[in-house]
Design a protein around this motif. Structure first.
Motif: not given
Lengths: 219, 210
Positions: A157-159, A163-165, A198-199
């Motif tokens: 995921y980006l961070a 998975y987060t905000l 996924d998201v």
């Protein structure tokens, strides 16, 4: 007393907040605001958000606006339940979530929202999309997605690996974008495409996506 | 303590946002000058620090960051016990802070930066100010400042009764706009005018001026 969200589920910014509430398994009441009748510009609404925009959140005597401030508040208040959206147990991971949330806010959002504005909002106002604005912003968006493609080759995921905000904030506008004729910008980048699939298939989003009803022009 | 380094330019508003926060916290740091005219920010090794090719980038020991408002938040939290308080304790107060930071980023900065670009930074590149854009953006800024005027009538600073990151984030762009005709928009609104005078006269705001 449940939290109240003032808005309409078709608004991407409202959907951002609803998505967060579902990820945190938090009850809420959606109070409809008729955007087509410009009820968000009436004095009764402006007293809650002087900028005249949805969403607004009321939690007891706290009134908040700006969707990303609202999601941050919900994620913090309910940090001990639902999905861990902020990585709050590790200070450094938490700030990396903030960093990629800033990236969404300052790099991704201006480009994608300009495209969605032209392809959804402008036709609803009875006007023709400005092709030059669409093209200019598709180019900017492509460059941002190039950076994402590389990042998502290193982390799931980006961070980081959860998975987060930082991921969540992207979802509603991207959902609308994928309905336009420009979905190739995502589909042609394998890591971005895998991340998107996924998201957008998370159970929390499947509760929100039926409300994202506006259909963009496909050009 | 491991070294704090800021990779940026002393005239850049985003770099200044970080420098002001470091001064507020009375932290030692090194400003590593990135040569914008040479495109240093669009090449390696800078791109490894920020793949978006924008200043500033930041490191504290081996912890690396970019995005000025993420960096200021890191500084405010990590060094909460040093220098001036930049946050407000409690989840509701932090929510008000978060909201204020979003308003600065989405409502204020987008307009104010355009006015800074048109009236100041374009000149560095030999380009001409577009007065039509200035006029249009000043109308938008006026509406934002009307909301700020109402808020500052109720609260000494934007988020609460003391100076926080919300106020800090505004300082660099406002400092530039005070040197342009746009200054009148701030002067015409008494609470905004008092707030501007207050935040721009803080020692940390003065330290970053060239």
């Amino acid at each position: 007393m449940v939290m109240k969200v003032y808005g309409d589920g078709m608004s991407a910014c409202v959907a951002r907040v609803l998505l967060c509430l579902h990820e945190k398994e938090t009850e809420f009441e959606l109070v409809p605001v008729d955007l087509f009748a410009c009820h968000h510009k009436l004095p009764s609404f402006l007293s809650m958000n002087p900028f005249g925009q949805v969403p607004v959140l009321q939690d007891g005597d706290l009134t908040l606006f700006e969707s990303r401030a609202i999601t941050a508040y919900i994620a913090e208040k309910h940090k001990d339940k639902g999905t861990d959206l902020t990585r709050h147990l590790d200070a450094k991971e938490a700030v990396i979530v903030k960093l990629w949330s800033e990236v969404e806010s300052h790099h991704f959002n201006p480009a994608i929202s300009a495209v969605i504005h032209q392809l959804i909002v402008v036709p609803l106002q009875g006007k023709t999309p400005d092709a030059a604005i669409v093209e200019e912003n598709l180019e900017k968006l492509g460059k941002v997605l190039d950076v994402y493609e590389e990042k998502l080759g290193k982390t799931k995921y980006l961070a980081g690996d959860s998975y987060t905000l930082a991921d969540l904030h992207h979802v509603p506008y991207t959902y609308y974008f994928m309905k336009t004729g420009h979905a190739g910008l995502v589909n042609d980048r394998p890591n971005v495409k895998a991340w998107w699939e996924d998201v957008c298939s998370r159970p929390a989003f499947l509760k929100v996506s039926p409300g994202l009803t506006v259909a963009p022009a496909t050009n | 303590m491991a070294g704090i380094k800021v990779f940026g330019h002393p005239a850049s508003t985003a770099t200044r946002r970080v420098l002001i926060a470091l001064h507020e916290k009375k932290l030692d740091f090194e400003l590593v000058h990135i040569d914008l005219k040479d495109g240093e920010h669009k090449k390696e090794p800078f791109l490894s620090r920020n793949p978006f090719g924008k200043i500033p980038a930041f490191e504290d020991g081996d912890f690396k960051l970019f995005e000025s408002r993420a960096i200021t938040q890191y500084i405010a939290h990590e060094y909460a016990d040093k220098g001036n308080q930049l946050l407000s304790p409690g989840s509701k107060n932090m929510a008000i802070l978060a909201m204020g930071m979003e308003i600065e980023a989405h409502e204020f900065d987008s307009v104010a930066s355009k006015l800074g670009w048109e009236q100041i930074f374009k000149n560095f590149f030999g380009l001409t100010t577009d007065q039509a854009v200035v006029k249009e953006e000043e109308v938008k800024l006026g509406k934002v400042l009307d909301n700020y005027e109402a808020r500052l009538g109720e609260s000494k600073y934007l988020a609460c009764d003391h100076f926080t990151l919300v106020d800090l984030h505004h300082i660099p762009v406002i400092q530039y706009l005070l040197g342009t005709p746009t200054k009148k928009l701030f002067d015409e609104r008494p609470h905004v005018s008092a707030w501007v005078a207050d935040i721009t006269s803080r020692p940390s705001s003065q330290k970053i001026l060239l």
